[in-house]
Write a protein that holds these residues in place. Sequence first.
Motif, PDB file in Angstrom:
ATOM      1  N   PHE A  64       0.836  -1.203   0.000  1.00 37.42           N
ATOM      2  CA  PHE A  64       0.000   0.000   0.000  1.00 37.42           C
ATOM      3  C   PHE A  64       0.870   1.252   0.000  1.00 37.42           C
ATOM      4  N   ASP A  65       0.399   2.260  -0.744  1.00 38.67           N
ATOM      5  CA  ASP A  65       1.144   3.519  -0.863  1.00 38.67           C
ATOM      6  C   ASP A  65       0.604   4.620   0.035  1.00 38.67           C
ATOM      7  N   LEU A  66      -0.643   4.474   0.493  1.00 37.97           N
ATOM      8  CA  LEU A  66      -1.268   5.553   1.253  1.00 37.97           C
ATOM      9  C   LEU A  66      -2.474   5.014   2.017  1.00 37.97           C
ATOM     10  N   LEU A  67      -2.664   5.538   3.237  1.00 40.02           N
ATOM     11  CA  LEU A  67      -3.884   5.290   3.997  1.00 40.02           C
ATOM     12  C   LEU A  67      -4.569   6.622   4.239  1.00 40.02           C
ATOM     13  N   ILE A  68      -5.822   6.732   3.801  1.00 43.54           N
ATOM     14  CA  ILE A  68      -6.623   7.930   4.040  1.00 43.54           C
ATOM     15  C   ILE A  68      -7.551   7.652   5.212  1.00 43.54           C
ATOM     16  N   SER A  69      -7.441   8.449   6.252  1.00 45.72           N
ATOM     17  CA  SER A  69      -8.285   8.316   7.435  1.00 45.72           C
ATOM     18  C   SER A  69      -9.375   9.384   7.387  1.00 45.72           C
ATOM     19  N   ILE A  70     -10.637   8.952   7.507  1.00 51.03           N
ATOM     20  CA  ILE A  70     -11.764   9.886   7.488  1.00 51.03           C
ATOM     21  C   ILE A  70     -12.389   9.901   8.874  1.00 51.03           C
ATOM     22  N   GLY A  71     -12.286  11.026   9.550  1.00 50.53           N
ATOM     23  CA  GLY A  71     -12.809  11.152  10.909  1.00 50.53           C
ATOM     24  C   GLY A  71     -12.034  12.213  11.655  1.00 50.53           C
ATOM     25  N   GLY A  72     -11.846  12.002  12.946  1.00 45.89           N
ATOM     26  CA  GLY A  72     -11.058  12.931  13.743  1.00 45.89           C
ATOM     27  C   GLY A  72      -9.720  12.329  14.109  1.00 45.89           C
ATOM     28  N   ASP A  73      -9.074  12.906  15.115  1.00 53.12           N
ATOM     29  CA  ASP A  73      -7.783  12.390  15.560  1.00 53.12           C
ATOM     30  C   ASP A  73      -7.911  10.980  16.122  1.00 53.12           C
ATOM     31  N   GLY A  74      -9.047  10.689  16.780  1.00 51.27           N
ATOM     32  CA  GLY A  74      -9.253   9.344  17.307  1.00 51.27           C
ATOM     33  C   GLY A  74      -9.271   8.298  16.211  1.00 51.27           C
ATOM     34  N   THR A  75      -9.765   8.668  15.040  1.00 54.30           N
ATOM     35  CA  THR A  75      -9.785   7.737  13.908  1.00 54.30           C
ATOM     36  C   THR A  75      -8.369   7.438  13.435  1.00 54.30           C
ATOM     37  N   ILE A  76      -7.511   8.451  13.427  1.00 53.57           N
ATOM     38  CA  ILE A  76      -6.115   8.227  13.045  1.00 53.57           C
ATOM     39  C   ILE A  76      -5.420   7.339  14.069  1.00 53.57           C
ATOM     40  N   LEU A  77      -5.705   7.557  15.342  1.00 50.75           N
ATOM     41  CA  LEU A  77      -5.100   6.714  16.379  1.00 50.75           C
ATOM     42  C   LEU A  77      -5.499   5.254  16.197  1.00 50.75           C
TER      43      LEU A  77
END
Length: 293
Positions: A64-77
């Motif tokens: 994988f080349d990229l992960l797109i996180s949709i949400g807030g900081d908690g989603t990235i965590l």
Amino acid sequence: MKIAIFGQAFNSNTEEALIVILHYLNNKKDVSVFLIAEFNEKIQEEKPSEFNFTQIAETLDSTFDLLISIGGDGTILRAITYVHDLDVPVIGVNTGRLGFLATIQNELIIPAMDAIFSKAYKISERHLLTIETQPKVDAFEVYNFALNEIAISRKNTTSMITVETRLNNEYLTSYWSDGLIVSTPTGSTGYSLSCGGPVITPDTNSFVITPIAPHNLSARPLVITDSTTIELKVNGREDNFLVSLDSRITTLSNDTVITIKKAPFTIKMIELLEESFLDTLRKKLLWGEDKRN
């Protein structure tokens, strides 16, 4: 290019962002888009007839080349538990609230995607914490790392706990408090900040030890080098206490010895060229919002 998309919830803001992203990526040649299975389940619960994805990823790998996180900081965590040590860059679209990590607003998704495909961005490498316990705990065998903080807190009691703290095998102090936070620079704008800890720029090679509601009136947050090994031992009226790694929480017994240190890998966050941590501070914490400025 192989791209994964992740979200923790599916609401109107998330749907709006997802539609824009999918429309943009579907018009790109040689791009494969995968939805993380956990996110797909949320979508199918809400709108199974409108979204039918064929490429679902249970886990990520180094292709994988990229992960797109949709949400807030908690989603990235939560998203970094999929990335782990794969060196897959992460970018966050903010459909949540404050957003120190997820900084791309819905209306800026297309310019952000343009910048990514033209490689007009920078990488911010974020250090993490790891935890080891003696005796070993099954809950930490796979996801034993945290991007923001590792926090110790009381359980099933209103009484204080005592957290005996050692740095590189040297006794520091015993905190009489509701708990203790060990924070990375990334997490310095989170829980630690709410408990009186300092703001630290992400490129600083430091960690912060911040007591939670300490009864030692002289206890203050302590900034230490990130090469330090931290050892914690809890005593209290209850037999158990809580330990959290970002948003993941488990219960440990008071005879558990916790060792915290820097993780052997980093998380790569994508930042647009016009973005900076100082700019984010001004926007999110309203620094400088003074009539005299």
